[in-house]
Design an enzyme around this catalytic site. Sequence first.
Site, PDB file in Angstrom:
ATOM      1  CB  CYS A   6      -4.263   3.070  11.615  1.00 18.59           C
ATOM      2  SG  CYS A   6      -4.927   1.611  10.802  1.00 18.59           S
ATOM      3  CG  HIS A   7      -8.370   3.946   6.223  1.00 20.62           C
ATOM      4  ND1 HIS A   7      -8.074   4.358   4.958  1.00 20.62           N
ATOM      5  CD2 HIS A   7      -9.657   4.278   6.429  1.00 20.62           C
ATOM      6  CE1 HIS A   7      -9.143   4.909   4.423  1.00 20.62           C
ATOM      7  NE2 HIS A   7     -10.117   4.863   5.296  1.00 20.62           N
ATOM      8  CB  THR A   8      -8.738   0.891  11.930  1.00 16.72           C
ATOM      9  OG1 THR A   8      -8.078   0.014  11.020  1.00 16.72           O
ATOM     10  CG2 THR A   8      -9.860   0.142  12.613  1.00 16.72           C
ATOM     11  CG  HIS A  53      -5.385   1.508  16.502  1.00 12.67           C
ATOM     12  ND1 HIS A  53      -6.073   2.421  15.757  1.00 12.67           N
ATOM     13  CD2 HIS A  53      -4.860   0.628  15.630  1.00 12.67           C
ATOM     14  CE1 HIS A  53      -5.994   2.104  14.484  1.00 12.67           C
ATOM     15  NE2 HIS A  53      -5.250   1.014  14.364  1.00 12.67           N
ATOM     16  CD  GLU A  54      -0.016   2.487  12.855  1.00 14.47           C
ATOM     17  OE1 GLU A  54      -0.844   1.837  12.198  1.00 14.47           O
ATOM     18  OE2 GLU A  54       0.735   3.316  12.342  1.00 14.47           O
ATOM     19  CB  CYS A  73      -5.447 -13.584  27.876  1.00 16.83           C
ATOM     20  SG  CYS A  73      -5.957 -15.251  27.383  1.00 16.83           S
ATOM     21  CB  CYS A 118      -8.078 -17.965  25.840  1.00 18.66           C
ATOM     22  SG  CYS A 118      -7.349 -17.204  24.385  1.00 18.66           S
ATOM     23  CB  CYS A 162      -3.476 -17.255  24.141  1.00 18.62           C
ATOM     24  SG  CYS A 162      -4.073 -15.560  23.948  1.00 18.62           S
ATOM     25  NE  ARG A 212     -11.776 -13.420  19.290  1.00 20.74           N
ATOM     26  CZ  ARG A 212     -12.330 -14.515  18.749  1.00 20.74           C
ATOM     27  NH1 ARG A 212     -13.286 -14.402  17.851  1.00 20.74           N
ATOM     28  NH2 ARG A 212     -11.924 -15.708  19.109  1.00 20.74           N
ATOM     29  CB  CYS A 228      -1.773  -0.874  14.034  1.00 22.05           C
ATOM     30  SG  CYS A 228      -3.175  -1.288  12.988  1.00 22.05           S
ATOM     31  NE  ARG A 256      -0.152   3.815   9.701  1.00 27.51           N
ATOM     32  CZ  ARG A 256      -1.158   3.353   8.957  1.00 27.51           C
ATOM     33  NH1 ARG A 256      -1.573   4.014   7.896  1.00 27.51           N
ATOM     34  NH2 ARG A 256      -1.757   2.224   9.295  1.00 27.51           N
TER      35      ARG A 256
HETATM   36  P1  NAD Z   1      -5.128   3.678   3.538  1.00 25.92           P
HETATM   37  O1  NAD Z   1      -6.371   4.467   3.408  1.00 25.92           O
HETATM   38  O2  NAD Z   1      -3.868   4.401   3.759  1.00 25.92           O
HETATM   39  O3  NAD Z   1      -4.956   2.780   2.229  1.00 25.92           O
HETATM   40  C1  NAD Z   1      -6.025   2.152   1.576  1.00 25.92           C
HETATM   41  C2  NAD Z   1      -5.787   2.244   0.070  1.00 25.92           C
HETATM   42  O4  NAD Z   1      -6.798   1.482  -0.606  1.00 25.92           O
HETATM   43  C3  NAD Z   1      -5.879   3.668  -0.487  1.00 25.92           C
HETATM   44  O5  NAD Z   1      -4.699   3.977  -1.197  1.00 25.92           O
HETATM   45  C4  NAD Z   1      -7.114   3.608  -1.406  1.00 25.92           C
HETATM   46  O6  NAD Z   1      -6.970   4.459  -2.546  1.00 25.92           O
HETATM   47  C5  NAD Z   1      -7.154   2.141  -1.794  1.00 25.92           C
HETATM   48  N1  NAD Z   1      -8.466   1.675  -2.227  1.00 25.92           N
HETATM   49  C6  NAD Z   1      -9.687   1.935  -1.686  1.00 25.92           C
HETATM   50  N2  NAD Z   1     -10.657   1.313  -2.368  1.00 25.92           N
HETATM   51  C7  NAD Z   1     -10.047   0.623  -3.364  1.00 25.92           C
HETATM   52  C8  NAD Z   1     -10.512  -0.222  -4.420  1.00 25.92           C
HETATM   53  N3  NAD Z   1     -11.803  -0.495  -4.557  1.00 25.92           N
HETATM   54  N4  NAD Z   1      -9.600  -0.747  -5.259  1.00 25.92           N
HETATM   55  C9  NAD Z   1      -8.274  -0.479  -5.117  1.00 25.92           C
HETATM   56  N5  NAD Z   1      -7.778   0.311  -4.147  1.00 25.92           N
HETATM   57  C10 NAD Z   1      -8.655   0.855  -3.285  1.00 25.92           C
HETATM   58  O7  NAD Z   1      -5.390   2.606   4.701  1.00 25.92           O
HETATM   59  P2  NAD Z   1      -4.361   1.696   5.540  1.00 25.92           P
HETATM   60  O8  NAD Z   1      -4.048   2.378   6.820  1.00 25.92           O
HETATM   61  O9  NAD Z   1      -3.267   1.228   4.661  1.00 25.92           O
HETATM   62  O10 NAD Z   1      -5.332   0.455   5.923  1.00 25.92           O
HETATM   63  C11 NAD Z   1      -5.820  -0.413   4.908  1.00 25.92           C
HETATM   64  C12 NAD Z   1      -6.972  -1.261   5.432  1.00 25.92           C
HETATM   65  O11 NAD Z   1      -6.497  -2.194   6.401  1.00 25.92           O
HETATM   66  C13 NAD Z   1      -8.076  -0.486   6.107  1.00 25.92           C
HETATM   67  O12 NAD Z   1      -9.320  -1.056   5.764  1.00 25.92           O
HETATM   68  C14 NAD Z   1      -7.795  -0.701   7.584  1.00 25.92           C
HETATM   69  O13 NAD Z   1      -8.968  -0.533   8.359  1.00 25.92           O
HETATM   70  C15 NAD Z   1      -7.338  -2.126   7.540  1.00 25.92           C
HETATM   71  N6  NAD Z   1      -6.550  -2.633   8.683  1.00 25.92           N
HETATM   72  C16 NAD Z   1      -6.753  -3.931   9.036  1.00 25.92           C
HETATM   73  C17 NAD Z   1      -6.024  -4.496  10.060  1.00 25.92           C
HETATM   74  C18 NAD Z   1      -6.187  -5.936  10.411  1.00 25.92           C
HETATM   75  O14 NAD Z   1      -5.614  -6.376  11.417  1.00 25.92           O
HETATM   76  N7  NAD Z   1      -6.910  -6.734   9.632  1.00 25.92           N
HETATM   77  C19 NAD Z   1      -5.088  -3.704  10.747  1.00 25.92           C
HETATM   78  C20 NAD Z   1      -4.887  -2.366  10.324  1.00 25.92           C
HETATM   79  C21 NAD Z   1      -5.623  -1.854   9.300  1.00 25.92           C
HETATM   80 ZN    ZN Z   2      -6.109 -15.298  25.003  1.00 25.42          ZN
END
Ligand code: NAD
Ligand code: ZN
Length: 381
Positions: free
Chosen positions: A48-50, A70-71, A100, A103, A106, A118, A178, A373
Amino acid sequence: MSSTAGQVIRCKAAVAWEAEKPLVIEEVEVAPPQVDEVRLKILYTALCHTDVFFWEAKGQNPLFPRIFGHEAGGIVESVGEGVKDLKPGDHVLPVFTGECKKCAHCKSEESNLCELLRINTDRGVMLSDGKSRFSINGKPIYHFLGTSSFSEYTVVHIGCVVKINPLAPLDKVCILSCGISTGLGATLNVAKPKKGSTVAIFGLGAVGLAAAEGARISGASRIIGVDLHPNRFELAHKFGVTELVNPKDHKKPIQEVIAEMTDGGVDRSVECTGNVDAMISAFECVHDGWGLAVIVGVPRQDAVFKTNPVNFLNGRTLKGTFFGNYKPRSDLPSVVEQYMNKELEVEKFITHKVPFSDINKAFEYMLRGEGLRCVIRMVDE
Ligand code: NAD
Ligand code: ZN
């Protein structure tokens, strides 16, 4: 009891020794699970991107050596003291944010931000004793998000482990732990577009396209996809995206372009890029009076969101969500069932598969913006 229960397991793990350097497959030692922990055999994991974000460690707290990932999907190998809800052999998904069940969060219907479990990107150790369960020749290796699935075996707090239907194919449903659930839930649980509404999705990676899938399921009439990578656009059509916009093709700010396309703005927008300027655009492109924007992307640590407060006075709402507001242990089994009942398609998100030895290829695909993915196989098929 498995023969390895209570013992240190030696196995392969992909270790990130430093930021931005290819991972190295090493033999690591994985200590047995302690109180309220389980040790999992990981069968499949995805990138994942994270993971990439914290591996690059640009503007993030660098914590190395570390085992990312994590995925994932796996099977319980052994359980620690006090564990009653899980047993060896259970099929599970580890999740980066826990539940949990005790809390205030939860117990609240409105939150999935468990106080104890979290998401914490800075902690590289287990909660119970502040130690890592991974080591190489006695030197500890840090955990990531409490999951560290880029290892054949990993130790996870029970609050971050979701027991699922054992018939669900782990090579597919691993991606529900994820990205896909995050995007889907961001739309279905947080943005909640009404039938016939217009939705903008910023970022067409797996998370954004899952958000688009949520918009399609909600009956949105227009789904406007925004991305900087033209190669994302081919894939997007498969996910119900009806129109595509590339900010690079326009001189004006993209929020103005979208407002013109939609007679004043979209009803809902979901930001899935991690880029703070895209977050601001996603907020400023929603319609006044009722528009709602949801932030999903994880920003740089030093990012600052700037907008004129009049945007709020004019009736626009801004929200953010981790994991699409799903409570992992309570809600994720039913997302897996949605897949089993063919209400939700998961296969179309899996564009690459590699064996564990080629894990660095998954990073290359993501860095090049290729595919959605990449599932990494930890076992021989
Ligand atoms: P990814 O890299 O596959 O996709 C991100 C897309 O955003 C890419 O296609 C990229 O070209 C585009 N992008 C980047 N900057 C941009 C801009 N300024 N304008 C338009 N498009 C733009 O990533 P992903 O795996 O799909 O994850 C996406 C985001 O979600 C990441 O930041 C990740 O960390 C986050 N995330 C958050 C959670 C959560 O629970 N909040 C969970 C998982 C992932
Ligand atoms: Zn909890």
